[in-house]
Write a protein that holds these residues in place. Sequence first.
Motif, PDB file in Angstrom:
ATOM      1  N   SER A  88       0.666  -1.179  -0.052  1.00  0.00           N
ATOM      2  CA  SER A  88       0.286  -0.007   0.149  1.00  0.00           C
ATOM      3  C   SER A  88       1.027   1.208   0.236  1.00  0.00           C
ATOM      4  O   SER A  88       1.965   1.400   0.731  1.00  0.00           O
ATOM      5  CB  SER A  88      -0.899   0.040   1.138  1.00  0.00           C
ATOM      6  N   TYR A  89       0.302   2.066  -0.835  1.00  0.00           N
ATOM      7  CA  TYR A  89       1.468   3.561  -0.791  1.00  0.00           C
ATOM      8  C   TYR A  89       0.347   4.534  -0.700  1.00  0.00           C
ATOM      9  O   TYR A  89      -0.745   4.576  -0.985  1.00  0.00           O
ATOM     10  CB  TYR A  89       2.114   3.470  -2.144  1.00  0.00           C
ATOM     11  N   THR A  90       0.939   5.713  -0.431  1.00  0.00           N
ATOM     12  CA  THR A  90       0.209   6.967  -0.260  1.00  0.00           C
ATOM     13  C   THR A  90       1.087   8.197  -0.894  1.00  0.00           C
ATOM     14  O   THR A  90       2.168   8.203  -1.097  1.00  0.00           O
ATOM     15  CB  THR A  90       0.010   7.288   1.277  1.00  0.00           C
ATOM     16  N   LEU A  91       0.258   9.072  -1.313  1.00  0.00           N
ATOM     17  CA  LEU A  91       0.890  10.292  -2.148  1.00  0.00           C
ATOM     18  C   LEU A  91       0.909  11.602  -1.046  1.00  0.00           C
ATOM     19  O   LEU A  91       0.302  11.597  -0.115  1.00  0.00           O
ATOM     20  CB  LEU A  91       0.230  10.630  -3.275  1.00  0.00           C
ATOM     21  N   PRO A  92       1.841  12.596  -1.356  1.00  0.00           N
ATOM     22  CA  PRO A  92       1.762  13.647  -0.790  1.00  0.00           C
ATOM     23  C   PRO A  92       0.588  14.465  -0.576  1.00  0.00           C
ATOM     24  O   PRO A  92      -0.124  14.462  -1.835  1.00  0.00           O
ATOM     25  CB  PRO A  92       3.155  14.678  -1.287  1.00  0.00           C
ATOM     26  N   ASP A  93       0.315  15.091   0.361  1.00  0.00           N
ATOM     27  CA  ASP A  93      -0.881  15.942   0.892  1.00  0.00           C
ATOM     28  C   ASP A  93      -0.831  17.233  -0.165  1.00  0.00           C
ATOM     29  O   ASP A  93      -1.846  17.802  -0.532  1.00  0.00           O
ATOM     30  CB  ASP A  93      -1.542  16.267   1.822  1.00  0.00           C
ATOM     31  N   ARG A  94       0.209  17.452  -0.611  1.00  0.00           N
ATOM     32  CA  ARG A  94       0.272  18.622  -1.556  1.00  0.00           C
ATOM     33  C   ARG A  94      -0.035  18.833  -2.946  1.00  0.00           C
ATOM     34  O   ARG A  94      -0.126  19.906  -3.621  1.00  0.00           O
ATOM     35  CB  ARG A  94       1.752  19.321  -1.519  1.00  0.00           C
ATOM     36  N   LEU A  95      -0.681  17.836  -3.413  1.00  0.00           N
ATOM     37  CA  LEU A  95      -1.298  17.691  -4.705  1.00  0.00           C
ATOM     38  C   LEU A  95      -2.571  18.406  -4.806  1.00  0.00           C
ATOM     39  O   LEU A  95      -3.225  18.313  -3.614  1.00  0.00           O
ATOM     40  CB  LEU A  95      -1.382  16.166  -5.033  1.00  0.00           C
ATOM     41  N   ASP A  96      -2.870  19.089  -5.650  1.00  0.00           N
ATOM     42  CA  ASP A  96      -4.092  20.059  -5.797  1.00  0.00           C
ATOM     43  C   ASP A  96      -5.186  18.983  -6.332  1.00  0.00           C
ATOM     44  O   ASP A  96      -4.869  17.896  -6.480  1.00  0.00           O
ATOM     45  CB  ASP A  96      -3.966  21.039  -6.923  1.00  0.00           C
ATOM     46  N   GLY A  97      -6.539  19.507  -6.507  1.00  0.00           N
ATOM     47  CA  GLY A  97      -7.459  18.421  -6.809  1.00  0.00           C
ATOM     48  C   GLY A  97      -7.611  17.942  -8.237  1.00  0.00           C
ATOM     49  O   GLY A  97      -7.720  16.783  -8.376  1.00  0.00           O
ATOM     50  N   ARG A  98      -7.059  18.783  -9.059  1.00  0.00           N
ATOM     51  CA  ARG A  98      -6.701  18.097 -10.313  1.00  0.00           C
ATOM     52  C   ARG A  98      -5.650  16.976 -10.361  1.00  0.00           C
ATOM     53  O   ARG A  98      -5.848  15.930 -11.296  1.00  0.00           O
ATOM     54  CB  ARG A  98      -6.452  19.107 -11.523  1.00  0.00           C
ATOM     55  N   GLU A  99      -4.359  17.146  -9.940  1.00  0.00           N
ATOM     56  CA  GLU A  99      -3.372  16.248  -9.809  1.00  0.00           C
ATOM     57  C   GLU A  99      -3.806  14.984  -9.007  1.00  0.00           C
ATOM     58  O   GLU A  99      -3.418  13.969  -9.480  1.00  0.00           O
ATOM     59  CB  GLU A  99      -2.297  16.936  -9.263  1.00  0.00           C
ATOM     60  N   ALA A 100      -4.559  15.281  -7.832  1.00  0.00           N
ATOM     61  CA  ALA A 100      -4.762  14.270  -7.088  1.00  0.00           C
ATOM     62  C   ALA A 100      -5.912  13.162  -7.650  1.00  0.00           C
ATOM     63  O   ALA A 100      -5.705  11.977  -7.835  1.00  0.00           O
ATOM     64  CB  ALA A 100      -5.659  14.535  -5.714  1.00  0.00           C
ATOM     65  N   THR A 101      -6.790  13.857  -8.448  1.00  0.00           N
ATOM     66  CA  THR A 101      -7.798  12.869  -9.367  1.00  0.00           C
ATOM     67  C   THR A 101      -7.191  12.408 -10.272  1.00  0.00           C
ATOM     68  O   THR A 101      -7.487  11.363 -10.785  1.00  0.00           O
ATOM     69  CB  THR A 101      -8.727  13.877  -9.640  1.00  0.00           C
ATOM     70  N   PRO A 130      -5.803   9.725  -2.910  1.00  0.00           N
ATOM     71  CA  PRO A 130      -5.210  11.032  -2.362  1.00  0.00           C
ATOM     72  C   PRO A 130      -6.106  11.877  -1.862  1.00  0.00           C
ATOM     73  O   PRO A 130      -7.356  12.107  -2.172  1.00  0.00           O
ATOM     74  CB  PRO A 130      -4.516  11.436  -3.703  1.00  0.00           C
ATOM     75  N   ALA A 131      -5.708  12.816  -0.875  1.00  0.00           N
ATOM     76  CA  ALA A 131      -6.531  13.822  -0.471  1.00  0.00           C
ATOM     77  C   ALA A 131      -6.692  14.789  -1.237  1.00  0.00           C
ATOM     78  O   ALA A 131      -5.899  15.364  -2.201  1.00  0.00           O
ATOM     79  CB  ALA A 131      -5.751  14.351   1.015  1.00  0.00           C
ATOM     80  N   GLY A 132      -8.015  15.131  -1.638  1.00  0.00           N
ATOM     81  CA  GLY A 132      -8.376  16.238  -2.547  1.00  0.00           C
ATOM     82  C   GLY A 132      -8.806  15.655  -3.951  1.00  0.00           C
ATOM     83  O   GLY A 132      -9.358  16.153  -4.712  1.00  0.00           O
ATOM     84  N   ALA A 133      -8.867  14.431  -3.975  1.00  0.00           N
ATOM     85  CA  ALA A 133      -8.990  13.796  -5.278  1.00  0.00           C
ATOM     86  C   ALA A 133     -10.507  13.499  -5.328  1.00  0.00           C
ATOM     87  O   ALA A 133     -11.340  13.304  -4.189  1.00  0.00           O
ATOM     88  CB  ALA A 133      -8.675  12.110  -5.414  1.00  0.00           C
ATOM     89  N   ASP A 134     -11.314  13.709  -6.457  1.00  0.00           N
ATOM     90  CA  ASP A 134     -12.704  13.832  -6.724  1.00  0.00           C
ATOM     91  C   ASP A 134     -13.189  12.012  -7.001  1.00  0.00           C
ATOM     92  O   ASP A 134     -12.931  11.751  -8.025  1.00  0.00           O
ATOM     93  CB  ASP A 134     -13.167  14.680  -8.027  1.00  0.00           C
ATOM     94  N   ARG A 135     -13.678  11.596  -5.770  1.00  0.00           N
ATOM     95  CA  ARG A 135     -13.655  10.249  -5.746  1.00  0.00           C
ATOM     96  C   ARG A 135     -14.904   9.715  -6.879  1.00  0.00           C
ATOM     97  O   ARG A 135     -14.707   8.785  -7.508  1.00  0.00           O
ATOM     98  CB  ARG A 135     -14.359   9.663  -4.437  1.00  0.00           C
ATOM     99  N   HIS A 136     -15.862  10.618  -6.983  1.00  0.00           N
ATOM    100  CA  HIS A 136     -17.034  10.390  -7.749  1.00  0.00           C
ATOM    101  C   HIS A 136     -16.302  10.357  -9.484  1.00  0.00           C
ATOM    102  O   HIS A 136     -16.780   9.557 -10.401  1.00  0.00           O
ATOM    103  CB  HIS A 136     -18.237  11.248  -7.738  1.00  0.00           C
ATOM    104  N   ALA A 137     -15.557  11.281  -9.698  1.00  0.00           N
ATOM    105  CA  ALA A 137     -14.726  11.413 -11.159  1.00  0.00           C
ATOM    106  C   ALA A 137     -14.140  10.196 -11.342  1.00  0.00           C
ATOM    107  O   ALA A 137     -14.018   9.708 -12.487  1.00  0.00           O
ATOM    108  CB  ALA A 137     -14.095  12.688 -11.201  1.00  0.00           C
ATOM    109  N   VAL A 138     -13.178   9.824 -10.338  1.00  0.00           N
ATOM    110  CA  VAL A 138     -12.331   8.746 -10.527  1.00  0.00           C
ATOM    111  C   VAL A 138     -13.236   7.296 -10.812  1.00  0.00           C
ATOM    112  O   VAL A 138     -12.985   6.802 -11.775  1.00  0.00           O
ATOM    113  CB  VAL A 138     -11.714   8.456  -9.270  1.00  0.00           C
TER     114      VAL A 138
END
Length: 460
Positions: A88-101, A130-138
């Motif tokens: 399991s891996y995690t990404l940094p919280d500094r990603l904006d919403g577009r990048e996270a999604t 990722p924090a900030g990702a749009d789960r529904h869009a994903v």
Amino acid sequence: MLHHLRAKPTDDTVPLELIRKAELSAWLDGAEPAAAAWVRGTGFTAEPGAVALIPGEGGRLARVLVGVPDRLDLWSLAGLPGSLPKGSYTLPDRLDGREATAAAIGWALGCYQFTRYRKSTKDFAHLVMPAGADRHAVERVVSATALVRDLVNTPAEDMGPPELAQAAEKLADEFGAKLKVIAGDDLLEKNYPMVHAVGRAAAKAPRLIDLRWGNKEHPLVCLVGKGVCFDSGGLDIKGSANMLLMKKDMGGAAHALGVARMIMMAGLPVRLRVLVPAVENAVSGNSFRPMDILPTRKGLTVEIGNTDAEGRLILCDALAEADSDRPALLIDFATLTGAARVALGPELPALFSNDDALAEDLLATGRETDDPLWRLPLWPGYRRMLDSRIADLNNAPSGGFAGAITAALFLERFVAPETPWAHIDLYAWNPTTRPGRPEGGEAMTLRAVYALIERRFGTA
């Protein structure tokens, strides 16, 4: 695919650090000496896609450096699920919403496998959403892309016109849509003569698939998809090499269903209609012939210059029906011409439109969603190439020039000038494997078209 995205980290979740090439020197200067020495020793230079596994106490994996481009796009991390150690891996919280999604979509698509005929033996790494990702869009993008890939990858024996209609029925049932299917000789009674003519020689009868969903008070969006489930070329038969990939000739239909899935998942405020003419272009005693004159739903007559230019024939009936509803937007998808692939290659779909604002909007959403298109002209000077001495049109001009354009000009004759219309000529196939895009069926322009519809007509 979506199950490789986790909601929460666990005790053994490993952090991913995203490093651009220009940032590597500063990272090395600020890192603890042992880690910096390790990274230098691995030869890691932060080239996009490169990784450096950094060990921690007890030899466990402590973190991973990942080289990324200056602009993080959909595919920047898509190769990681299959290349990193299982875990399991995690990404940094500094990603904006577009990048996270984008990162979450790319990760999930990097876990795609077509497993209908062979079980998977591949273990993929998991990513914490990722924090900030749009789960529904994903979820929309990943599920629609998987639908398109699965439909295109399925051989024609198991994905003929009846099975394509079953796929549409399954989609309709899931979202409470209405489905009507006209099959066989009923196509003549209901005035779809071209769909019948192209598909009548096959053992599996041709069909017109008609899916409707949404509030009748909302703007009408019509999607039309070419559903040639296998293309032998008809009496102008293809050589064996050119027939190998013809299971993918229903890729336009798959795309229309994929975009429909995204629209219905999101509950967009549109009235959706999807029309798929589904046929197999086969050879038998009742095949349509070169130089036949065939009628169309619109009343125009067409001289058959080549039976292997059948996609535009079935599309013209469907486009005429879609246009009769006066839609606010009409888009068709088709694996239509080899000429488009010669011009733009397998990765870049060709866009034609009678509406400059629509074309510019689609090009813009394509750039924004990492889902590019390239506009080619509906050059009016080439309309003369479609002339016939004894019919209104010829479906396959001789000479071989401007094949993608003349095909689009043929379709344009079946759409009213005032209807905002776009025709997308795409390949629907990855000839080679790239991160997140395995060799095989591929979804192209789904994200761009969905974003265009959402922008024009609003969200749920």
